[in-house]
Enzyme design. Structure first.
Site, PDB file in Angstrom:
ATOM      1  N   TRP A 129       0.837  -1.204   0.000  1.00  0.00           N
ATOM      2  CA  TRP A 129       0.000   0.000   0.000  1.00  0.00           C
ATOM      3  C   TRP A 129       0.873   1.255   0.000  1.00  0.00           C
ATOM      4  CZ3 TRP A 129      -0.239   4.100   3.413  1.00  0.00           C
ATOM      5  CH2 TRP A 129      -1.298   4.987   3.238  1.00  0.00           C
ATOM      6  N   HIS A 130       2.014   1.168   0.699  1.00  0.00           N
ATOM      7  CA  HIS A 130       2.866   2.353   0.803  1.00  0.00           C
ATOM      8  C   HIS A 130       3.526   2.715  -0.516  1.00  0.00           C
ATOM      9  CE1 HIS A 130       2.390   1.808   5.136  1.00  0.00           C
ATOM     10  NE2 HIS A 130       2.771   3.057   5.243  1.00  0.00           N
ATOM     11  N   GLY A 131       3.777   1.745  -1.342  1.00  0.00           N
ATOM     12  CA  GLY A 131       4.409   2.092  -2.607  1.00  0.00           C
ATOM     13  C   GLY A 131       4.557   0.886  -3.500  1.00  0.00           C
TER      14      GLY A 131
END
Lengths: 463, 78
Positions: free
Chosen positions: A322-324
């Site tokens: 989700w973060h990257g």
């Protein structure tokens, strides 16, 4: 438009005045806040408005449909699938295509795969998650569906939390849309403290640490020795905390001045004495979102111990993704999941460290895992880790004295007793509104004067 | 009678105006970075240009830059 800019201050001053003007008319106030939020978002790229409008429309329609017995399951599935499709297309398409191309190449099955030139819309991960929260909360009958599309549009686009959270739950925010709380002396005092502490963390601590310590070292990881690698790792741990919690503080303070209350998003995370404790203190709105909408539906604590560990690691790996869109983030999430699983085994076996040692151990573990999070590639991650074993490096940094002061200030922002903040709020709450406003204005003035020239974007904008 | 929140908002607006007057910052630059609002944009820009000209004519000192320079020198950043 970024919070610590003259542009945003001018924008917010107008919105604050209009919010007061329209306070007694719910429809006008909602309309004004939606318009302001769309102007705020359009300052990045006007084209993004269509996407946010699409996400809001789908969430609104899905919310209505999931209350109809015959449509419940397909509407929920279609709504969530639409949000994931938006995320997949704009955030992950090229990453997965590149990974597939590399896999095929390594297997000797090289193919021309279709590429897309995609601009990542800022904040997309945050507002799609809020849209999913709305659909799920209506489906779980925690809130009734909103007939008025303006309610859902405002919930998803509300500018204080739009681009980097906190991820506000529909069940928490929607009731406030109808009955916002007019900020009293205490609320204004809390807002002033939040905004000023957030600006200090971001504009002074995070930005200077980035320029004076973190960026030069992470920019040349192969040339560092153990001292500069260690200092930069510590520096990034402080930077990312001050950057992100600073943003959250400002967002919560701004919302408070407009009459809306958000839950706090950070609670002194580097005082955590276990990884589980860390995730209850760091980016709390994401941690609880992932627990409620991903970890529990995936099985949570059900099944055998092995199954529980697998669920935990899978959840954290997905949180990393989700973060990257990159293997670095996947690795970061995986190791956090693995760490949580190991910790659970040790806890069940009754193994415990003294509290101070546990806090240090968690801080070191979390800080080392920030390395793949910050490094731009897997190779840079390995180079940075290798630097810890070198006693000399051709690119090792001469650290200027002010850096140590910034590190101390950043750690103090994390570690100071919460009663200090409460005392500041109580003292401010005793003052009249004019004095409160003057302290806010002078504080902002001082932060801008102390900050560097130019605007460094918040780290979490890229997510 | 004016509410306490209105008094807070008005003081914020007054402080913003004072900060703008005593700094070299220009709202015009900020306005140009905003999305184009068509005719409304033209009106806003015209008003801001008038205000910026008025500010320049006043010839007030740039207190903000002086303060920034002093802080940066004190911290060893200049």
């Amino acid at each position: 438009m970024v919070f610590p800019t003259l542009q945003f201050i001018g924008f917010f001053a107008v919105v604050l005045a209009l919010n007061g003007l329209f306070w007694n008319s719910n429809a006008w106030r909602k309309g004004m806040l939606i318009a302001a939020s769309y102007v705020f978002y359009a300052a990045w790229d006007v084209r993004f408005l269509l996407l946010m409008g699409f996400v809001s429309s789908v969430a609104w329609l899905a919310g209505l449909a999931v209350t109809m017995p015959r449509l419940r399951r397909p509407a929920k599935a279609a709504g969530i699938a639409a949000m994931l499709a938006v995320l997949g297309a704009f955030k992950y398409y090229n990453f997965f295509t590149l990974s597939l191309a590399q896999l095929l190449q390594s297997l000797g099955l090289e193919r021309d795969l279709p590429w897309m030139t995609v601009v990542l819309p800022v904040g997309i991960s945050f507002y799609t998650f809020q849209a999913i929260s709305y659909i799920m909360d209506v489906d779980r009958q925690e809130i009734p569906p909103r007939r008025n599309p303006a309610d859902v549009f405002l919930y998803i686009s509300f500018f204080p939390q739009l681009v980097a959270g906190p991820i506000v739950r529909a069940a928490h925010f929607l009731p406030q849309i109808d009955r916002p709380t007019r900020p009293d002396n205490a609320a204004r005092a809390a807002a002033v403290v939040l905004i000023l502490s957030g600006l200090f963390k971001k504009m002074v601590v995070a930005n200077y640490l980035s320029v004076l310590l973190v960026d030069p070292v992470f920019g040349l990881p192969g040339g560092q020795d153990w001292q500069s690698a260690g200092a930069a790792t510590l520096g990034y741990a402080v930077q990312i905390y001050c950057d992100f919690s600073g943003y959250s503080d400002i967002a919560i303070g701004i919302a408070l001045l407009l009459g809306y209350r958000f839950h706090r998003n950070f609670n002194q995370p580097y005082r955590a004495d276990s990884l589980r404790d860390f995730w209850r203190r760091w980016h709390i709105s994401l941690s609880t979102w992932i627990r409620d909408y991903l970890y529990v539906p995936l099985g949570g604590r059900k099944g055998s111990p092995a199954r529980q560990h697998f669920t935990l690691i899978l959840t954290m790996t997905l949180a990393g993704l989700w973060h990257g869109a990159g293997w670095n983030f996947i690795l970061w999430g995986f190791f956090h999941g693995a760490g949580l699983a190991v910790e659970r085994v040790l806890r069940r076996a009754g193994a415990r460290l003294p509290r101070v040692l546990a806090i240090v151990a968690v801080f070191v573990f979390v800080s080392l895992l920030w390395i793949p999070f910050r490094a731009t590639s897997f190779a840079d991650t390995l180079a940075m880790l290798a630097a810890f074993g070198r006693t000399d490096g051709y690119g090792a940094l001469q650290i200027v004295p002010v850096v140590w002061g910034l590190l101390a200030a950043g750690l103090a922002m994390n570690g100071l007793p919460l009663t200090w903040r409460a005392r500041a709020e109580i003292a401010l709450a005793r003052l009249g509104p004019e004095l409160q406003a003057l302290i806010l204005a002078l504080g902002i003035w001082a932060m801008f004067a102390a900050a560097q020239e130019g605007v460094a974007p918040f780290i979490y904008f890229q997510f | 009678m004016m509410s306490r929140m209105s008094r807070f908002t008005l003081t914020c607006l007054a402080a913003l105006a004072a900060a703008w007057l005593l700094s070299g910052e220009r709202f015009l630059d900020a306005v140009f970075e905003m999305p184009d609002l068509g005719r409304l944009d033209d009106a806003i820009i015209a008003a801001v240009v008038t205000l910026e000209d008025w500010k320049a004519a006043l010839g007030l000192p740039d207190v903000f830059s002086a303060m920034r320079g002093a802080i940066h020198r004190a911290l060893g950043l200049l």
